[in-house]
Design a protein around this motif. Sequence first.
Motif, PDB file in Angstrom:
ATOM      1  N   PRO A 171       0.791  -1.233   0.000  1.00  0.00           N
ATOM      2  CA  PRO A 171       0.000   0.000   0.000  1.00  0.00           C
ATOM      3  C   PRO A 171       0.819   1.278   0.000  1.00  0.00           C
ATOM      4  N   ALA A 172       1.855   1.350   0.824  1.00  0.00           N
ATOM      5  CA  ALA A 172       2.645   2.585   0.887  1.00  0.00           C
ATOM      6  C   ALA A 172       3.327   2.864  -0.448  1.00  0.00           C
ATOM      7  N   GLY A 173       3.804   1.822  -1.117  1.00  0.00           N
ATOM      8  CA  GLY A 173       4.451   2.019  -2.416  1.00  0.00           C
ATOM      9  C   GLY A 173       3.492   2.571  -3.447  1.00  0.00           C
ATOM     10  N   GLY A 217      -6.661  -4.668  -0.639  1.00  0.00           N
ATOM     11  CA  GLY A 217      -5.411  -4.679   0.111  1.00  0.00           C
ATOM     12  C   GLY A 217      -4.934  -3.288   0.473  1.00  0.00           C
ATOM     13  N   MET A 218      -5.175  -2.324  -0.419  1.00  0.00           N
ATOM     14  CA  MET A 218      -4.808  -0.934  -0.119  1.00  0.00           C
ATOM     15  C   MET A 218      -5.480  -0.451   1.158  1.00  0.00           C
ATOM     16  N   TRP A 219      -6.697  -0.907   1.403  1.00  0.00           N
ATOM     17  CA  TRP A 219      -7.484  -0.402   2.532  1.00  0.00           C
ATOM     18  C   TRP A 219      -7.238  -1.172   3.827  1.00  0.00           C
ATOM     19  N   PHE A 220      -6.895  -2.457   3.735  1.00  0.00           N
ATOM     20  CA  PHE A 220      -6.869  -3.259   4.962  1.00  0.00           C
ATOM     21  C   PHE A 220      -5.531  -3.940   5.248  1.00  0.00           C
ATOM     22  N   ASP A 221      -4.605  -3.981   4.315  1.00  0.00           N
ATOM     23  CA  ASP A 221      -3.300  -4.578   4.588  1.00  0.00           C
ATOM     24  C   ASP A 221      -2.397  -3.580   5.308  1.00  0.00           C
ATOM     25  N   PRO A 222      -1.449  -4.056   6.114  1.00  0.00           N
ATOM     26  CA  PRO A 222      -0.459  -3.153   6.704  1.00  0.00           C
ATOM     27  C   PRO A 222       0.263  -2.375   5.605  1.00  0.00           C
ATOM     28  N   ASN A 244       3.244  -1.452   4.939  1.00  0.00           N
ATOM     29  CA  ASN A 244       4.506  -1.917   4.371  1.00  0.00           C
ATOM     30  C   ASN A 244       4.518  -3.418   4.094  1.00  0.00           C
ATOM     31  N   GLN A 245       3.353  -4.035   4.029  1.00  0.00           N
ATOM     32  CA  GLN A 245       3.290  -5.470   3.785  1.00  0.00           C
ATOM     33  C   GLN A 245       3.195  -5.762   2.284  1.00  0.00           C
ATOM     34  N   PRO A 246       4.204  -6.416   1.710  1.00  0.00           N
ATOM     35  CA  PRO A 246       4.131  -6.752   0.282  1.00  0.00           C
ATOM     36  C   PRO A 246       3.274  -7.997   0.064  1.00  0.00           C
ATOM     37  N   THR A 247       2.522  -8.018  -1.013  1.00  0.00           N
ATOM     38  CA  THR A 247       1.740  -9.191  -1.399  1.00  0.00           C
ATOM     39  C   THR A 247       1.978  -9.470  -2.875  1.00  0.00           C
TER      40      THR A 247
END
Length: 288
Positions: free
Chosen positions: A113-115, A175-180, A182-185
């Motif tokens: 998300p941050a990226g 994933g943008m809304w609910f993943d940490p 800095n967590q890559p998927t």
Amino acid sequence: MTSQPPSSPLPPEQPAEAVPTCYRHPDRETWVRCQRCDRPICPDCMRDAAVGFQCPECVAEGNKGIRQAKSAFGGSVVGTPYVTWTLLAINVLVFGAEFLIGDRVTRELAMWPAGVALGEYHRLVTAAVVHSSVFHILFNSWALYVVGPYLERAFGHVRYLALYVLSALGGATLGMWFDPLNQPTVGASGAIFGLFGAIFVVSRRLNMDVRGIAMLIGLNLLITFVVPGISWTGHIGGLVTGAALAAALAYAPKGNRTLWQVAALVGALAILLALVFVRSGAILASLA
């Protein structure tokens, strides 16, 4: 001395008949003519007709009045599922690059998300061609091989590709809304779950038995929430997006069906991008 009757004059010499040449290839002699327009045609220009041969232009003119065959839901008829084979090839090639180059491929293409919030929007889609292990790519490739050709023939190449890409984007958006942050998927699972949802909808639309696909979806959802390290956002986001888009495509009214389907696909893209931009703004604000 007897007189001889005057000899009759010789007939004038007749000019040789000119050999006709193909109207499209003037350097080729031919005695075959188009059955419709009567123009000479060489073997390369001959098209089989009910009687004799026709030229390419007459065949094209005749085909204008023939209604082109369509797939079950309005797309072009698919013989070979080229899109599915291409997606499989891309996944394998990228996995090979991961094996040869290492983590650099994952760092460049993975979704986090941050990226994305920092402007790397390509990650929303490129993450779908990166896989974390041999088992990961084998399962997704197997699922794509089993389900993909059926849906590609049902929707046609373009609609099917749009369904696949938007399902992957739907998983990344959740994933943008609910993943940490800095967590890559990584992985095509969002797109694959979108295909699972789509084949359920299509089977219902065609009044087919859906128990098998329902069990498959249920089992994979159970694994999603039981096994650690699996992105539930990618799976749920892809499933919901794929099912919704398949419903829009399969249940579109036959009158102006293409227009309705294009509007649904464009509308879904606009909604997903809007959600991404809103979330990106929130993430940037939290990082400031």
